[in-house]
Design a protein around this motif. Structure first.
Motif, PDB file in Angstrom:
ATOM      1  N   MET A 298       0.999  -1.309   0.444  1.00 35.49           N
ATOM      2  CA  MET A 298      -0.273   0.292  -0.097  1.00 35.49           C
ATOM      3  C   MET A 298       0.657   1.477   0.119  1.00 35.49           C
ATOM      4  SD  MET A 298      -2.710  -0.976   2.607  1.00 35.49           S
ATOM      5  CE  MET A 298      -4.388  -2.033   2.474  1.00 35.49           C
ATOM      6  N   LYS A 303      -2.054   3.902  -1.940  1.00 32.63           N
ATOM      7  CA  LYS A 303      -2.711   4.277  -1.132  1.00 32.63           C
ATOM      8  C   LYS A 303      -2.745   3.641   0.265  1.00 32.63           C
ATOM      9  CE  LYS A 303      -3.800   0.529  -5.167  1.00 32.63           C
ATOM     10  NZ  LYS A 303      -4.485  -0.978  -5.825  1.00 32.63           N
ATOM     11  N   HIS A 305      -3.585   5.847   2.298  1.00 37.38           N
ATOM     12  CA  HIS A 305      -5.128   6.302   2.924  1.00 37.38           C
ATOM     13  C   HIS A 305      -5.949   4.801   2.842  1.00 37.38           C
ATOM     14  CE1 HIS A 305      -5.712   5.629  -1.594  1.00 37.38           C
ATOM     15  NE2 HIS A 305      -7.135   4.612  -1.478  1.00 37.38           N
ATOM     16  N   GLN A 306      -5.795   3.359   2.615  1.00 37.35           N
ATOM     17  CA  GLN A 306      -6.219   2.189   2.615  1.00 37.35           C
ATOM     18  C   GLN A 306      -5.566   1.557   3.900  1.00 37.35           C
ATOM     19  OE1 GLN A 306      -5.849  -0.459  -0.775  1.00 37.35           O
ATOM     20  NE2 GLN A 306      -6.371   0.651  -1.802  1.00 37.35           N
ATOM     21  N   GLY A 309      -8.143   1.634   7.210  1.00 34.92           N
ATOM     22  CA  GLY A 309      -9.048  -0.021   7.042  1.00 34.92           C
ATOM     23  C   GLY A 309      -8.459  -1.349   7.609  1.00 34.92           C
TER      24      GLY A 309
END
Length: 356
Positions: A298, A303, A305-306, A309
Motif C-alpha cells: 500500500m 494507497k 489511505h487504505q 481500514g
C-alpha cells in the motif's frame, strides 16, 4: 543558597504533588497539572517574580547561561536536583515577560507494566534494524514509551545505543549495552549533524528525539536501510497520517522513491494518546501498526489511505486501531462513553458500537 530556595521549594512541592508540569507565567498564579487537570495556588505572578524564579532555575541548571534565552526568546534544557527529580524546562517570552513550563521527570526509568504499555509494543525492542516510530500529540507520553524501549534493548542486548534528544529526559545507565546520550545544542549542533556523526560511531540503535525536516528523515531512513535500528517520534496521530507526513515532506519528484524506501525500512508505527479514566487518572490508548507485506505494498503503490481500514479490520494480535483500543477500554469499564467518543477518529462508528 538562600537565593535558590524559592525555586527549590517550589519544585519540591510540585514533585510531591505528583504533578506532571509546572507553569510559571505572569498574570496567573503558580499553576501545575495533575492527572491532566490544571490547578492554581497563591496570588497572580508579576513579571519581576517570574523573572526571578526563572533566573533561579537557570542557576540550578549547572549555571546554564541565560543570555541565549534573553536574546532569542526561547530555550529548552533539562537539569536534576539530587534526591528529588529531573526537570525539563521550556523557557519562553510572552507579552514581554519571562515564562516557563517545567516537566517533572522521575530519576527512575518508567516501568512499562505500570504505564500499561502493551507487550506488543515492548516486543518491538527485539528488532535488529529498520525504523520504529512513536507518534501522538504533545504530552501523550511518546518520550516515555521510547525510553521504555531503549531500556528493554539495554537490558537484553549487547549493543551501542546512541540517543539524540532535545533536551535529555530519562538518564540510562549502561547495562548489557553501552548507552551514549547526546543533547542537542549542548553536546552537538543539531539533529542532522548529530545523526550523521552517530553513523560513524559504530551504532546498533539510534534514538532520534524528533524527525523535523526532510534531510533528517532522509538520513534516518538511509541509516535504517543500512542495518541500524532507528527509533523516533512525530507529532502525528495514526499510522496513515504518519506515513503521509513523511512522504509529503519531500519534493513531488522524490516522493515515489521515498515511498519505496519507507515501505522497506518501516517496522512499526505506534500512535498513542493519554485519556482520562473513570477515576480521573490519565491512561494510555494505543494504535499499533506493524509492517505486513500488504501494508508495504500500500505504501509503495501510493494507497496509504487504505492502511487505516486494514488496521481497523485486522485480526492480528499485534495490530489494533485507536478506536478499537478505546472501545476495549470502554467495554472494560475503564473509560466513559463520552471519553470514547471524544478521543476516537470515527465518532459515528464509535457511537453505534458503544450503544450496542
Amino acid at each position: 543558597m538562600q537565593e535558590k530556595s524559592d525555586a527549590v521549594s517550589l519544585l519540591n512541592k510540585i514533585a510531591q504533588e505528583k504533578a506532571s508540569d509546572l507553569f510559571i507565567i505572569a498574570g496567573l498564579p503558580l499553576s501545575y497539572k495533575v492527572n491532566g487537570i490544571i490547578l492554581s495556588q497563591g496570588e497572580r505572578l508579576m513579571p519581576d517574580t517570574t523573572e526571578e524564579l526563572i533566573r533561579q532555575i537557570y542557576s540550578l541548571a549547572a549555571q546554564r547561561p541565560i543570555e541565549r534565552f534573553l536574546n532569542t526568546g526561547d530555550d529548552d534544557f533539562s537539569f536534576s536536583i539530587p534526591g528529588l527529580s529531573r526537570f525539563r524546562v521550556s523557557a519562553f517570552k510572552q507579552r514581554g515577560s519571562l515564562a516557563a513550563v517545567i516537566r517533572i521527570i522521575a530519576f527512575s526509568l518508567p516501568d512499562p507494566v505500570l504505564l500499561e504499555i502493551p507487550e506488543t509494543v515492548m516486543s518491538l525492542a527485539s528488532s535488529s534494524k529498520g525504523m520504529i516510530l512513536v507518534t501522538g500529540p504533545a504530552g501523550s507520553g511518546k518520550s516515555t514509551t521510547l525510553a521504555c524501549l531503549i531500556d528493554r534493548i539495554n537490558e537484553t542486548r549487547s549493543s551501542h545505543i546512541i540517543t539524540l534528544e532535545d533536551p535529555l529526559e530519562f538518564l540510562h545507565r549502561h547495562k548489557k549495552s553501552i548507552v551514549s546520550q547526546r543533547e542537542i545544542a549542548t553536546d552537538t549542533k543539531n539533529y542532522l549533524s548529530a545523526l550523521r556523526a552517530a553513523l560513524r560511531q559504530s551504532p546498533d540503535v539510534i534514538l532520534l528525539g524528533e524527525m523535523r525536516d526532510f534531510e533528517t528523515i532522509q538520513t534516518a531512513m538511509t541509516a535504517a536501510e543500512t542495518g541500524h535500528l532507528i527509533l523516533s517520534s512525530l507529532h502525528t496521530m495514526g499510522a496513515a497520517n504518519t506515513i503521509s507526513r513523511i512522504i509529503d515532506v519531500f519534493e513531488p519528484n522524490q516522493q515515489r522513491q521515498i515511498a519505496i524506501q519507507l515501505s522497506m525500512v518501516l517496522k512499526a508505527v505506534i500512535s498513542q494518546q493519554l485519556i482520562p479514566d473513570v477515576d480521573g487518572r490519565m491512561i494510555p490508548a494505543f494504535e499499533i501498526m506493524v509492517m505486513t507485506p500488504a501494508i508495504s505494498n500500500m505504501i509503495r503503490d501510493n494507497k496509504v489511505h487504505q492502511i487505516e481500514g486494514m488496521i481497523y479490520t485486522s485480526a492480528k494480535e499485534d495490530m489494533i486501531s485507536m478506536d478499537n483500543s478505546l472501545l476495549n477500554l470502554y467495554k472494560a469499564g475503564r473509560i466513559t462513553k463520552e471519553t470514547a467518543l471524544k478521543y476516537c477518529s470515527n465518532p459515528e462508528m464509535m457511537r453505534r458500537k458503544v450503544q450496542i
